[in-house]
Design a protein around this motif. Structure first.
Motif, PDB file in Angstrom:
ATOM      1  N   GLU A  42       0.866  -1.174   0.000  1.00 53.67           N
ATOM      2  CA  GLU A  42       0.000   0.000   0.000  1.00 53.67           C
ATOM      3  C   GLU A  42       0.905   1.227   0.000  1.00 53.67           C
ATOM      4  OE1 GLU A  42      -2.716   0.850   3.492  1.00 53.67           O
ATOM      5  OE2 GLU A  42      -4.083  -0.184   2.123  1.00 53.67           O
ATOM      6  N   ASP A  43       1.055   1.868  -1.167  1.00 54.93           N
ATOM      7  CA  ASP A  43       1.886   3.064  -1.333  1.00 54.93           C
ATOM      8  C   ASP A  43       3.319   2.867  -0.834  1.00 54.93           C
ATOM      9  OD1 ASP A  43      -0.282   4.477  -2.406  1.00 54.93           O
ATOM     10  OD2 ASP A  43      -0.960   5.089  -0.399  1.00 54.93           O
ATOM     11  N   ASP A  44       3.840   1.679  -0.916  1.00 53.50           N
ATOM     12  CA  ASP A  44       5.197   1.350  -0.446  1.00 53.50           C
ATOM     13  C   ASP A  44       5.412   1.708   1.021  1.00 53.50           C
ATOM     14  OD1 ASP A  44       5.967   0.270  -2.887  1.00 53.50           O
ATOM     15  OD2 ASP A  44       6.661   2.199  -3.651  1.00 53.50           O
ATOM     16  N   LYS A  45       4.320   1.884   1.770  1.00 52.80           N
ATOM     17  CA  LYS A  45       4.430   2.214   3.189  1.00 52.80           C
ATOM     18  C   LYS A  45       4.026   1.036   4.078  1.00 52.80           C
ATOM     19  CE  LYS A  45       3.766   7.081   2.494  1.00 52.80           C
ATOM     20  NZ  LYS A  45       3.057   8.279   2.774  1.00 52.80           N
ATOM     21  N   ALA A  46       3.316   0.070   3.478  1.00 52.15           N
ATOM     22  CA  ALA A  46       2.875  -1.087   4.260  1.00 52.15           C
ATOM     23  C   ALA A  46       2.697  -2.293   3.352  1.00 52.15           C
ATOM     24  CB  ALA A  46       1.568  -0.777   4.977  1.00 52.15           C
ATOM     25  N   LEU A  47       2.988  -3.447   3.906  1.00 54.78           N
ATOM     26  CA  LEU A  47       2.713  -4.712   3.236  1.00 54.78           C
ATOM     27  C   LEU A  47       1.392  -5.209   3.817  1.00 54.78           C
ATOM     28  CD1 LEU A  47       3.877  -7.082   1.436  1.00 54.78           C
ATOM     29  CD2 LEU A  47       4.582  -8.099   3.599  1.00 54.78           C
ATOM     30  N   ILE A  48       0.451  -5.535   2.941  1.00 60.15           N
ATOM     31  CA  ILE A  48      -0.867  -6.003   3.386  1.00 60.15           C
ATOM     32  C   ILE A  48      -1.009  -7.471   3.015  1.00 60.15           C
ATOM     33  CG2 ILE A  48      -3.364  -5.655   3.235  1.00 60.15           C
ATOM     34  CD1 ILE A  48      -1.857  -3.211   4.321  1.00 60.15           C
ATOM     35  N   VAL A  49      -1.464  -8.269   3.972  1.00 63.36           N
ATOM     36  CA  VAL A  49      -1.746  -9.684   3.734  1.00 63.36           C
ATOM     37  C   VAL A  49      -3.204  -9.905   4.104  1.00 63.36           C
ATOM     38  CG1 VAL A  49      -1.184 -12.059   4.353  1.00 63.36           C
ATOM     39  CG2 VAL A  49       0.621 -10.328   4.293  1.00 63.36           C
ATOM     40  N   GLU A  50      -3.994 -10.359   3.119  1.00 60.44           N
ATOM     41  CA  GLU A  50      -5.404 -10.665   3.371  1.00 60.44           C
ATOM     42  C   GLU A  50      -5.618 -12.156   3.146  1.00 60.44           C
ATOM     43  OE1 GLU A  50      -7.891  -8.246   0.907  1.00 60.44           O
ATOM     44  OE2 GLU A  50      -7.561  -6.463   2.113  1.00 60.44           O
ATOM     45  N   ALA A  51      -6.018 -12.840   4.201  1.00 64.94           N
ATOM     46  CA  ALA A  51      -6.322 -14.274   4.095  1.00 64.94           C
ATOM     47  C   ALA A  51      -7.836 -14.424   4.203  1.00 64.94           C
ATOM     48  CB  ALA A  51      -5.627 -15.051   5.209  1.00 64.94           C
ATOM     49  N   HIS A  52      -8.423 -15.020   3.181  1.00 67.29           N
ATOM     50  CA  HIS A  52      -9.870 -15.218   3.149  1.00 67.29           C
ATOM     51  C   HIS A  52     -10.164 -16.561   3.815  1.00 67.29           C
ATOM     52  CE1 HIS A  52     -10.391 -11.792   0.400  1.00 67.29           C
ATOM     53  NE2 HIS A  52      -9.148 -12.121   0.062  1.00 67.29           N
ATOM     54  N   LEU A  53     -10.724 -16.502   5.012  1.00 62.88           N
ATOM     55  CA  LEU A  53     -10.928 -17.684   5.841  1.00 62.88           C
ATOM     56  C   LEU A  53     -12.405 -17.858   6.205  1.00 62.88           C
ATOM     57  CD1 LEU A  53      -7.876 -17.035   8.171  1.00 62.88           C
ATOM     58  CD2 LEU A  53      -8.006 -18.716   6.332  1.00 62.88           C
ATOM     59  N   PRO A  54     -13.249 -18.143   5.212  1.00 61.49           N
ATOM     60  CA  PRO A  54     -14.655 -18.350   5.550  1.00 61.49           C
ATOM     61  C   PRO A  54     -14.794 -19.583   6.438  1.00 61.49           C
ATOM     62  CG  PRO A  54     -14.237 -19.034   3.302  1.00 61.49           C
ATOM     63  CD  PRO A  54     -12.977 -18.396   3.806  1.00 61.49           C
ATOM     64  N   ASN A  55     -15.793 -19.608   7.236  1.00 60.99           N
ATOM     65  CA  ASN A  55     -16.096 -20.712   8.160  1.00 60.99           C
ATOM     66  C   ASN A  55     -15.171 -20.766   9.367  1.00 60.99           C
ATOM     67  OD1 ASN A  55     -18.136 -21.574   6.353  1.00 60.99           O
ATOM     68  ND2 ASN A  55     -16.618 -22.713   5.186  1.00 60.99           N
ATOM     69  N   THR A 123      -1.561  -5.891   8.562  1.00 64.77           N
ATOM     70  CA  THR A 123      -0.851  -4.739   8.028  1.00 64.77           C
ATOM     71  C   THR A 123       0.547  -4.707   8.636  1.00 64.77           C
ATOM     72  OG1 THR A 123      -2.940  -3.531   7.835  1.00 64.77           O
ATOM     73  CG2 THR A 123      -0.910  -2.228   7.748  1.00 64.77           C
ATOM     74  N   VAL A 124       1.551  -4.756   7.770  1.00 69.78           N
ATOM     75  CA  VAL A 124       2.947  -4.731   8.190  1.00 69.78           C
ATOM     76  C   VAL A 124       3.544  -3.406   7.725  1.00 69.78           C
ATOM     77  CG1 VAL A 124       5.187  -5.888   8.033  1.00 69.78           C
ATOM     78  CG2 VAL A 124       3.071  -7.238   7.852  1.00 69.78           C
ATOM     79  N   PRO A 125       3.743  -2.445   8.656  1.00 66.99           N
ATOM     80  CA  PRO A 125       4.333  -1.167   8.251  1.00 66.99           C
ATOM     81  C   PRO A 125       5.759  -1.382   7.738  1.00 66.99           C
ATOM     82  CG  PRO A 125       3.412  -1.034  10.462  1.00 66.99           C
ATOM     83  CD  PRO A 125       3.409  -2.470  10.070  1.00 66.99           C
ATOM     84  N   LEU A 126       6.117  -0.605   6.719  1.00 70.07           N
ATOM     85  CA  LEU A 126       7.459  -0.684   6.150  1.00 70.07           C
ATOM     86  C   LEU A 126       8.219   0.592   6.482  1.00 70.07           C
ATOM     87  CD1 LEU A 126       6.556  -2.090   2.601  1.00 70.07           C
ATOM     88  CD2 LEU A 126       7.345  -3.374   4.597  1.00 70.07           C
ATOM     89  N   ALA A 127       9.417   0.430   7.022  1.00 63.86           N
ATOM     90  CA  ALA A 127      10.269   1.588   7.314  1.00 63.86           C
ATOM     91  C   ALA A 127      10.737   2.164   5.989  1.00 63.86           C
ATOM     92  CB  ALA A 127      11.453   1.162   8.165  1.00 63.86           C
ATOM     93  N   GLU A 128      10.877   3.473   5.985  1.00 59.86           N
ATOM     94  CA  GLU A 128      11.324   4.118   4.747  1.00 59.86           C
ATOM     95  C   GLU A 128      12.768   3.729   4.486  1.00 59.86           C
ATOM     96  OE1 GLU A 128      11.433   8.644   3.303  1.00 59.86           O
ATOM     97  OE2 GLU A 128       9.636   8.069   4.417  1.00 59.86           O
ATOM     98  N   SER A 129      13.012   3.246   3.291  1.00 59.02           N
ATOM     99  CA  SER A 129      14.387   2.849   2.973  1.00 59.02           C
ATOM    100  C   SER A 129      15.187   4.072   2.558  1.00 59.02           C
ATOM    101  CB  SER A 129      14.445   1.773   1.898  1.00 59.02           C
ATOM    102  OG  SER A 129      13.353   1.790   1.064  1.00 59.02           O
ATOM    103  N   ALA A 130      16.448   4.012   2.870  1.00 66.40           N
ATOM    104  CA  ALA A 130      17.335   5.127   2.529  1.00 66.40           C
ATOM    105  C   ALA A 130      17.428   5.263   1.017  1.00 66.40           C
ATOM    106  CB  ALA A 130      18.715   4.886   3.119  1.00 66.40           C
ATOM    107  N   ALA A 131      17.347   6.497   0.571  1.00 70.30           N
ATOM    108  CA  ALA A 131      17.449   6.756  -0.868  1.00 70.30           C
ATOM    109  C   ALA A 131      18.890   6.519  -1.306  1.00 70.30           C
ATOM    110  CB  ALA A 131      17.024   8.190  -1.162  1.00 70.30           C
ATOM    111  N   PRO A 132      19.069   6.029  -2.509  1.00 66.83           N
ATOM    112  CA  PRO A 132      20.444   5.821  -2.976  1.00 66.83           C
ATOM    113  C   PRO A 132      21.165   7.165  -3.081  1.00 66.83           C
ATOM    114  CG  PRO A 132      18.819   5.231  -4.675  1.00 66.83           C
ATOM    115  CD  PRO A 132      18.076   5.663  -3.475  1.00 66.83           C
ATOM    116  N   ARG A 133      22.424   7.171  -2.772  1.00 62.60           N
ATOM    117  CA  ARG A 133      23.180   8.430  -2.883  1.00 62.60           C
ATOM    118  C   ARG A 133      24.356   8.227  -3.814  1.00 62.60           C
ATOM    119  NH1 ARG A 133      27.713   9.243   0.831  1.00 62.60           N
ATOM    120  NH2 ARG A 133      27.941   7.293   1.966  1.00 62.60           N
ATOM    121  N   LYS A 134      24.649   9.276  -4.490  1.00 68.62           N
ATOM    122  CA  LYS A 134      25.723   9.263  -5.487  1.00 68.62           C
ATOM    123  C   LYS A 134      27.051   9.442  -4.773  1.00 68.62           C
ATOM    124  CE  LYS A 134      26.514  10.056 -10.055  1.00 68.62           C
ATOM    125  NZ  LYS A 134      26.424   8.938 -10.926  1.00 68.62           N
ATOM    126  N   ILE A 135      28.023   8.637  -5.161  1.00 70.21           N
ATOM    127  CA  ILE A 135      29.364   8.728  -4.597  1.00 70.21           C
ATOM    128  C   ILE A 135      30.282   9.326  -5.677  1.00 70.21           C
ATOM    129  CG2 ILE A 135      31.302   7.433  -3.602  1.00 70.21           C
ATOM    130  CD1 ILE A 135      28.753   7.256  -1.927  1.00 70.21           C
TER     131      ILE A 135
END
Length: 144
Positions: A42-55, A123-135
């Motif tokens: 979800e917008d690279d801010k969270a990983l969503i897992v939906e398990a459909h478990l009827p019954n 819902t698994v929140p994702l930490a913002e990853s460091a942007a690549p930097r030019k060396i």
């Protein structure tokens, strides 16, 4: 005597076991189909897992994090007895298991889960990853 010889197939029992396990319902958790699991971001801010478990009811479901994996388990046990005759008429167990490897940037301490109308949403929140930097590449030193 030669008519009694039968060719030995060392894999015949393995094929039969595989056929029984997959075609005979050994891996099925519900009649006719396996529960579906949707995994998306979800917008690279969270990983969503939906398990459909009827019954299944909420108390039948557990969600754990184990060594970097999200583990979803559900188990329901039904038992119908005839109280007058004191014996079990029908007994069945239905179970579901799914393990999903979490990405490195997953914030395991902030994971949340809800269960609504047979759908488990984790819902698994994702930490913002460091942007690549030019060396900058410096020039080579001239030999002295």
């Amino acid at each position: 005597m030669a008519g009694n010889l039968v060719r030995f197939d060392p894999f015949a029992e393995l094929r039969a076991l595989t056929r029984d396990l997959f075609d005979g319902g050994g891996l099925r958790t519900m009649p006719g189909r396996m529960p579906t699991t949707d995994v998306y971001t979800e917008d690279d801010k969270a990983l969503i897992v939906e398990a459909h478990l009827p019954n299944f009811d909420e108390q039948d479901v557990s969600v754990d994090v184990d060594r970097g994996a999200l583990v979803i388990q559900a188990q329901r046990h039904e038992k119908e007895e005839d109280k007058k005759k004191k014996y079990v008429v029908r007994e069945s167990t239905t179970s579901f298991y799914r393990s999903i490897l979490l990405p490195e940037q997953a914030d395991e301490k902030e994971i949340t889960a809800t269960f609504d109308h047979g759908v488990l949403k984790v819902t698994v929140p994702l930490a913002e990853s460091a942007a690549p930097r030019k060396i900058a590449i410096g020039g080579s030193a001239a030999p002295a």
